[in-house]
Write a protein that holds these residues in place. Structure first.
Motif, short mmCIF file in Angstrom:
data_model
loop_
_atom_site.label_atom_id
_atom_site.label_comp_id
_atom_site.label_asym_id
_atom_site.label_seq_id
_atom_site.Cartn_x
_atom_site.Cartn_y
_atom_site.Cartn_z
N UNK A 1 -23.78 4.89 31.54
CA UNK A 1 -25.34 4.43 31.33
C UNK A 1 -24.79 2.93 31.29
N UNK B 1 -23.60 6.80 40.18
CA UNK B 1 -22.63 6.00 40.86
C UNK B 1 -21.96 4.99 40.49
N UNK C 1 -25.13 0.79 33.69
CA UNK C 1 -25.10 -0.33 34.85
C UNK C 1 -26.54 -1.62 34.75
N UNK C 2 -26.94 -1.60 33.07
CA UNK C 2 -27.62 -1.89 32.62
C UNK C 2 -27.02 -4.11 32.68
N UNK D 1 -34.81 10.67 36.82
CA UNK D 1 -34.77 9.45 37.28
C UNK D 1 -34.08 8.77 38.86
N UNK D 2 -34.52 7.40 39.03
CA UNK D 2 -33.61 6.66 40.54
C UNK D 2 -32.69 6.16 39.19
N UNK D 3 -32.70 6.22 37.66
CA UNK D 3 -31.60 5.04 37.11
C UNK D 3 -29.99 6.43 36.61
N UNK E 1 -24.01 -3.76 37.91
CA UNK E 1 -22.85 -2.78 39.03
C UNK E 1 -22.68 -3.52 39.31
N UNK E 2 -21.04 -2.34 40.32
CA UNK E 2 -20.68 -3.20 41.29
C UNK E 2 -20.74 -4.27 41.62
N UNK F 1 -31.78 15.05 39.06
CA UNK F 1 -31.70 13.36 39.17
C UNK F 1 -33.42 13.28 37.77
N UNK G 1 -29.32 8.51 38.48
CA UNK G 1 -28.53 8.57 40.22
C UNK G 1 -27.44 6.98 39.89
N UNK G 2 -27.75 6.34 39.42
CA UNK G 2 -27.44 4.53 39.51
C UNK G 2 -26.47 5.12 38.79
N UNK G 3 -27.16 5.96 37.31
CA UNK G 3 -25.43 5.78 36.62
C UNK G 3 -24.36 6.16 36.65
#
Lengths: 318, 121, 302
Positions: free
Chosen positions: C18, C13, C20-21, C5-7, C24-25, C3, C9-11
């Motif tokens: 794409x 997760x 999350x922007x 970038x951290x994004x 999320x959650x 991964x 991983x977020x993506x």
């Protein structure tokens, strides 16, 4: 800290060679790498202008925050304007990895020694402008910005990844607002068309001068900090936007706009640059107001920044 | 038209006389120091560098990091550290410090060719 | 998985689209909450109480929003945005609840039927129908006064919401449970700033003290219950503001003391004013800005 000495310190041409090879291989330049001075200066200028544009860009829409016509729209707009503050912050951070200082860059913005995107000197006359800024201005910004996610400078590229992710929400909220307004009253529909009429040409101008009049582009392309030519990006934006306008039911104010059946691309009319020149040269409707707001924010609250610094010093190590 | 440029994400920025920005231009004003921010995206992941911010002290830096870098629920844990407190390897040391492992390709999983029909590898 | 970038991983997760922007959650705050009014509770009282709590949040959010593009440090601008968004979220839930139990005042005479209740209530009530206190409606003043007011208002609201989690109305209880986390953060943020301003420079101390002196008189009616609140307290639905007094004064005294600020004399209790629709011209001006556009186009959809 003493670094282990190298047997043979690299001379400038060897460093340049390594830099060129890194760029050529499509790898990223990182903050502590050697880089040519021109590369560093160009990047600082570009990133600072981008950051300034985000910060000044909060204002045209921010002017509607207190008056947003529904609570949902208010929340959406607040989140968006807040994002722009965040984008400015990410970008100033990227500039700081090149040795710039955010407070110094802010001073230069306020003293008008550095510039920001001229698009933000146009006023937002109705709430439809909020939607059109999202759709057209942010749409054009996305066309400009997506290639920057592959900028050769690592911190800038990484900041842009985050910015682009967030910008896509901005464009969608704008388009959604316009779609809602187009199902509303006749007055609302007229508002949308009027806003499109006012923002269409300035949006096309956002891509900058035609390629044959853009002297600095070649070096930036070679350095991998500019990825596509102005005209190429402008064309891409037009091709994306025309079908969206059709779905929306608005007319783009260009009688020459037509699909070229051979290329599958849209032809559009000549851009009248004299209007933009007027805005740029400081005669834009809002230049003074935009800068004055930032100056007040800086000067009226200097005591707050100083207070926190003083407190931190008093309580350091406690 | 040469007094326009499209660099920077919002395009069409007037060119014209600009003052160069020199490294270390930090003024004598007492501005807040720079902090680097690391976020753990979810349990099981490392903290990853996400960017930086200015804050007067550590406490406020954590607050600002929460507000800025996790406002879309991006993280479950935040580290901040003053940028000035980071000790980094110098790029000039790159060769002596990092090349020794360059030939130890056996440390990398891709060194081992596994037939595609072997499951769970 | 590599991964970059951290994004990334977020993506992955969050579904890998794409997205999350867009956030999320997120949980629907009232998902699964029974919205029927419990037995023995007068819906008119319940709605009126929701207006009190909702208007406080709406009006304070509006005051904090005034700081967008006006703060010196971008970090603080983002913080103002978050606090205002939290409060706006609380306001929307509470106004919607008021509308759902039929408390809409005169707003429905003016608002087009297609406009949701939350907007009918926010945009089409007159000042005398608003139920916020002067503590939130007063102009913000400088950064010092803004933070002192935020400290006082969030301390008070947190004390109420903490108790409101046990309300017999499941909707209020759910709104309070969500709000407690947000308000804890707001109070903490404001307290940290009051500490830094009070114990910062001579100028910041002077300004923070002036802020305290300006805000304190606004506390005169915040511990006074209306008849509506009294009936709802008896029914196990509402929180008696007087019951929060010792907690609120203790917190404020502690923060101000640590900030080296003088605690002014606590104002003598007066009967409720804002809660029964008595407001200063400050609120009228605030509402004129908030409501102007929506009222200009009453038949519009946004």
């Amino acid at each position: 800290m003493s670094a282990p000495a190298l047997d043979r310190p690299l001379d400038e041409s060897a460093l340049q060679g390594r830099f060129d090879a890194t760029i050529a291989a499509g790898h990223r330049i990182e903050p502590r790498d050697w880089m040519p001075e021109g590369y560093r200066k160009t990047l600082v200028r570009q990133i600072a202008q981008h950051a300034h544009s985000e910060i000044i860009g909060m204002q045209p829409e921010g002017d509607w925050l207190l008056a947003a016509p529904s609570l949902r729209r208010k929340a959406v707009l607040l989140a968006k304007v807040q994002d722009e503050a965040g984008h400015g912050l990410y970008l100033y951070s990227a500039a700081e990895t090149l040795g710039a200082d955010r407070a110094d860059l802010t001073d230069k913005l306020i003293e008008r020694r550095q510039k920001y995107s001229s698009i933000f000197n146009y006023p937002t006359l109705t709430y439809a402008d909020v939607g059109v800024i999202g759709w057209l201005v942010d749409g054009a910004a996305i066309c400009n910005q997506v290639p920057l996610c592959r900028s050769s400078y690592g911190p800038y590229a990484r900041a842009m990844i985050r910015v682009c992710k967030e910008e896509s929400f901005h464009q969608r909220q704008g388009y959604e607002l316009l779609m809602t307004m187009m199902t509303g009253t006749a007055e609302q529909q007229a508002m949308v068309q009027d806003a499109v009429d006012r923002w269409w040409w300035p949006s096309l101008m956002m891509f900058g001068p035609p390629d044959d009049e853009s002297p600095n582009s070649a070096q930036s392309m070679a350095w991998g900090i500019k990825r596509h030519s102005n005209d190429e990006l402008r064309q891409r934006f037009v091709d994306m936007t025309v079908p969206q306008a059709e779905v929306l039911g608005v007319t783009l104010p260009d009688p020459e706009l037509a699909l070229d059946r051979d290329t599958g691309r849209y032809r559009f009319g000549a851009i009248d640059w004299s209007e933009l020149q007027r805005v740029i040269s400081g005669q834009g409707p809002c230049n003074d107001e935009r800068i004055a707001r930032r100056r007040a924010a800086r000067d009226d609250n200097a005591w707050v920044t100083e207070a926190a610094t003083a407190y931190a010093e008093k309580h350091a190590g406690v | 038209m040469s007094d326009l440029t499209a660099e920077g994400g919002h395009g069409a920025v007037p060119t014209g006389p600009e003052v160069p920005v020199e490294p270390g231009a930090a003024t004598t004003r007492r501005d807040w120091p720079l902090y680097e921010v690391f976020v753990r995206g979810k349990r099981g992941l490392n903290h990853v560098h996400v960017g930086s911010l200015h804050a007067p002290d550590e406490e406020m830096a954590v607050h600002a990091a929460r507000d800025l870098y996790t406002r879309r629920n991006e993280g479950v844990s935040i580290w901040v550290v003053r940028a000035a407190d980071i000790t980094a390897s110098s790029p000039d040391e790159k060769d002596p410090m990092f090349t020794p492992s360059g030939d130890k390709v056996y440390r990398h999983p891709t060194f081992y060719e596994i037939p595609e029909n072997v499951p769970h590898m | 998985m590599h991964e970059e970038t951290v994004y990334d991983a977020l993506d992955s997760a969050h579904g890998g689209e794409g997205q999350w922007a867009f956030g999320t959650g997120f949980d629907e705050p009232l998902a699964g909450v029974d919205t029927t009014v419990p037995d023995g509770i007068d819906p008119a009282d319940l709605g009126e109480y929701c207006l009190m709590l909702g208007d406080d949040a709406l009006v304070l959010a509006q005051r904090l929003t005034e700081w967008m593009t006006a703060a010196r440090e971008l970090e603080e601008e983002v913080a103002f945005g978050n606090t205002a968004l939290d409060l706006l979220g609380q306001a929307r839930l509470l106004l919607a609840r008021a509308g759902s139990v039929g408390v809409l005042g005169r707003s429905r005479e003016r608002a087009t039927p297609s406009i949701p209740d939350e907007d009918a209530l926010a945009y089409f009530r007159d000042p005398d129908e608003f139920r916020c206190t002067a503590l939130v409606a007063a102009p913000g003043g400088d950064f010092g006064q803004t933070m002192v007011r935020l400290l006082a208002a969030s301390t008070l609201r947190l004390a109420v919401f903490t108790r409101l989690r046990d309300s017999r109305d499941p909707v209020l209880a759910a709104i309070a449970a969500k709000g407690v986390h947000e308000l804890t953060y707001h109070r903490d943020h404001a307290a940290r700033w009051v500490l830094r301003l009070g114990d910062g420079t001579p100028e910041s101390h002077r300004r923070a003290q002036a802020g305290v002196d300006a805000v304190w008189p606004l506390l005169a009616d915040v511990f006074s219950a209306t008849d509506v609140e009294r009936r709802l307290v008896a029914a196990g639905v509402a929180v008696d503001p007087a019951a929060t007094r010792s907690e609120v004064t203790a917190v404020l005294t502690q923060v101000l003391g640590q900030a080296t600020l003088r605690v002014p004399e606590w104002p003598a209790d007066v009967p409720p004013r804002g809660r029964v629709g008595e407001h200063s011209p400050d609120l009228t001006a605030l509402l004129a800005t908030l409501q102007g556009l929506a009222r200009q186009h009453p038949a519009a959809t946004w």
